[in-house]
Design a protein around this motif. Structure first.
Motif, PDB file in Angstrom:
ATOM      1  N   UNK A   1      46.964  46.503  49.496  1.00  0.00           N
ATOM      2  CA  UNK A   1      45.776  46.719  48.524  1.00  0.00           C
ATOM      3  C   UNK A   1      45.625  48.196  48.041  1.00  0.00           C
ATOM      4  N   UNK A   2      46.010  49.283  48.774  1.00  0.00           N
ATOM      5  CA  UNK A   2      45.847  50.589  48.491  1.00  0.00           C
ATOM      6  C   UNK A   2      47.145  50.989  47.613  1.00  0.00           C
ATOM      7  N   UNK A   3      48.211  50.416  47.869  1.00  0.00           N
ATOM      8  CA  UNK A   3      49.324  50.622  46.750  1.00  0.00           C
ATOM      9  C   UNK A   3      48.913  50.264  45.489  1.00  0.00           C
ATOM     10  N   UNK A   4      48.245  48.888  45.343  1.00  0.00           N
ATOM     11  CA  UNK A   4      48.099  48.505  44.289  1.00  0.00           C
ATOM     12  C   UNK A   4      46.651  49.083  43.451  1.00  0.00           C
ATOM     13  N   UNK A   5      46.220  49.988  44.230  1.00  0.00           N
ATOM     14  CA  UNK A   5      44.954  50.673  43.691  1.00  0.00           C
ATOM     15  C   UNK A   5      43.682  49.754  43.696  1.00  0.00           C
ATOM     16  N   UNK A   6      43.565  48.695  44.624  1.00  0.00           N
ATOM     17  CA  UNK A   6      42.285  48.097  44.738  1.00  0.00           C
ATOM     18  C   UNK A   6      41.272  48.818  45.560  1.00  0.00           C
ATOM     19  N   UNK A   7      39.910  48.483  45.410  1.00  0.00           N
ATOM     20  CA  UNK A   7      38.996  49.217  46.006  1.00  0.00           C
ATOM     21  C   UNK A   7      39.019  48.928  47.538  1.00  0.00           C
ATOM     22  N   UNK A   8      39.418  47.572  47.944  1.00  0.00           N
ATOM     23  CA  UNK A   8      39.525  47.519  49.268  1.00  0.00           C
ATOM     24  C   UNK A   8      40.354  46.087  49.525  1.00  0.00           C
ATOM     25  N   UNK A   9      40.647  45.661  50.691  1.00  0.00           N
ATOM     26  CA  UNK A   9      41.322  44.564  50.973  1.00  0.00           C
ATOM     27  C   UNK A   9      40.822  43.291  50.385  1.00  0.00           C
ATOM     28  N   UNK A  10      39.599  43.034  50.471  1.00  0.00           N
ATOM     29  CA  UNK A  10      38.710  41.849  50.041  1.00  0.00           C
ATOM     30  C   UNK A  10      38.966  41.677  48.732  1.00  0.00           C
ATOM     31  N   UNK A  11      38.884  42.687  48.003  1.00  0.00           N
ATOM     32  CA  UNK A  11      39.166  42.622  46.692  1.00  0.00           C
ATOM     33  C   UNK A  11      40.359  42.197  46.090  1.00  0.00           C
ATOM     34  N   UNK A  12      41.317  42.564  46.762  1.00  0.00           N
ATOM     35  CA  UNK A  12      42.684  42.231  46.632  1.00  0.00           C
ATOM     36  C   UNK A  12      43.013  40.901  47.261  1.00  0.00           C
ATOM     37  N   UNK A  13      42.378  40.403  48.309  1.00  0.00           N
ATOM     38  CA  UNK A  13      42.506  39.077  48.523  1.00  0.00           C
ATOM     39  C   UNK A  13      41.996  38.189  47.644  1.00  0.00           C
ATOM     40  N   UNK A  14      40.746  38.707  47.013  1.00  0.00           N
ATOM     41  CA  UNK A  14      40.341  37.593  45.900  1.00  0.00           C
ATOM     42  C   UNK A  14      40.998  37.539  44.891  1.00  0.00           C
ATOM     43  N   UNK A  15      41.682  38.748  44.546  1.00  0.00           N
ATOM     44  CA  UNK A  15      42.314  38.619  43.071  1.00  0.00           C
ATOM     45  C   UNK A  15      43.759  37.719  43.353  1.00  0.00           C
ATOM     46  N   UNK A  16      44.454  37.894  44.511  1.00  0.00           N
ATOM     47  CA  UNK A  16      45.509  37.302  44.768  1.00  0.00           C
ATOM     48  C   UNK A  16      45.526  35.578  45.103  1.00  0.00           C
ATOM     49  N   UNK A  17      44.011  35.347  45.528  1.00  0.00           N
ATOM     50  CA  UNK A  17      43.940  33.860  45.926  1.00  0.00           C
ATOM     51  C   UNK A  17      43.695  33.424  44.366  1.00  0.00           C
ATOM     52  N   UNK A  18      43.234  34.010  43.265  1.00  0.00           N
ATOM     53  CA  UNK A  18      43.129  33.287  42.013  1.00  0.00           C
ATOM     54  C   UNK A  18      44.440  32.777  41.489  1.00  0.00           C
ATOM     55  N   UNK A  19      45.319  33.719  41.975  1.00  0.00           N
ATOM     56  CA  UNK A  19      46.636  33.378  41.128  1.00  0.00           C
ATOM     57  C   UNK A  19      47.581  32.328  42.186  1.00  0.00           C
ATOM     58  N   UNK A  20      47.681  32.830  43.670  1.00  0.00           N
ATOM     59  CA  UNK A  20      48.456  31.878  44.445  1.00  0.00           C
ATOM     60  C   UNK A  20      47.792  30.670  45.200  1.00  0.00           C
TER      61      UNK A  20
END
Length: 305
Positions: free
Chosen positions: A275-294
């Motif tokens: 999540x940090x490598x991809x410049x998301x604000x936090x892990x939760x934001x990254x998880x929501x983003x990923x789940x929309x695709x996967x």
């Protein structure tokens, strides 16, 4: 934080392919698990795998499609691999495939630059052969005659690899060089028969997709890319939709998702680190983003790899 990601070598690719159930073409390519050449291989691929996770390689691949089709992503290019076509995969670009048909059959020649440089071929000559027109997806349709000629060349490379006669490495280098010239001939033929290079709209969409490839970690909105291209966000959205059938924001998000898949499947990074490598604000934001695709969260995806 670990920066180590898995980059496939020719040896690891060969090992994975030979280990897959029903892998390979029995009458084509290397089928010997003891193959020791680290900078060259020739493989057949007919094992019916429907999709492949994003990977990076440290070698080039020139791939001939004999039958079937699949959807291929190489860097910022997304295109269909189709019967009687040849395409190039370059190292350092993330590549993946999906929607492979049951009848997909490919011939592949894998090599590192070192296999052809040195005393055999000057590096600047090789670079010119490998840097085919960067404005277009690296796939080229072949005429019936061109396909037959290229198929025969692949089979000669396969036979030479299996027989390992006198001077076989020197002959293989000559044959691979011939293959690259034939691929470039197909490239030139495609461009001569194409009118897309006349379209300013196509060129602008290409610049956008290339910019996404370079800046997806820092530029996240359509407006930011439009500003870089000195056009309005509305116009950028319209031309991307017209050229690709996709929404411009989807192109940006899809590149981020591709990187996320790659890091989850090939690095030792934690979800938080990714999540940090991809410049998301936090892990939760990254998880929501990923789940929309996967359709699943990152930890679920990681456990399946």
């Amino acid at each position: 934080m670990s920066n180590k990601n898995t980059v496939l070598t020719i040896s690891s690719t060969l090992k994975a392919l030979l280990a897959a159930p029903g892998a390979g073409c029995p009458d084509f390519g290397i089928i010997d698990e003891d193959w020791t050449q680290e900078d060259f291989a020739v493989l057949g691929n007919a094992h019916g795998v429907k999709h492949g996770l994003p990977v990076k390689t440290d070698y080039y691949s020139v791939i001939l499609c004999l039958n079937g089709s699949c959807k291929k992503t190489i860097g910022h290019f997304v295109f269909e691999v189709y019967r009687n076509s040849v395409h190039l995969v370059s190292p350092d670009f993330i590549t993946s495939f999906e929607d492979a048909s049951d009848d997909l059959v490919l011939y592949q020649v894998l090599f590192k630059k070192e296999f052809l440089t040195g005393n055999f071929l000057k590096e600047n000559v090789l670079d010119n052969l490998l840097e085919v027109n960067p404005d277009y997806p690296p796939i080229y349709g072949l005429s019936a005659k061109g396909f037959a000629s290229l198929k025969a060349l692949y089979e000669k490379i396969s036979a030479e690899s299996r027989e390992k006669g006198a001077f076989h490495l020197q002959i293989l280098r000559l044959l691979v060089t011939d293959l690259l010239y034939e691929m470039n001939r197909a490239c030139e033929s495609c461009l001569l028969n194409s009118t897309r290079h006349l379209s300013k709209q196509y060129q602008l969409v290409y610049k956008f997709k290339k910019l996404v490839e370079q800046q997806f970690l820092t530029l996240k909105t359509v407006q930011e890319y439009a500003d870089e291209l000195f056009i309005s966000a509305k116009y950028l959205t319209e031309i991307v939709k017209a050229e690709t059938g996709q929404n411009a924001l989807h192109v940006i998000h899809n590149r981020m998702y591709l990187e996320a898949q790659y890091l989850l499947s090939s690095s030792g990074l934690s979800i938080k680190e990714i999540a940090e490598r991809l410049n998301f604000d936090n892990s939760s934001h990254f998880s929501r983003f990923f789940k929309r695709f996967a359709g699943s969260n990152p930890s679920g995806f990681k456990q399946l790899q």
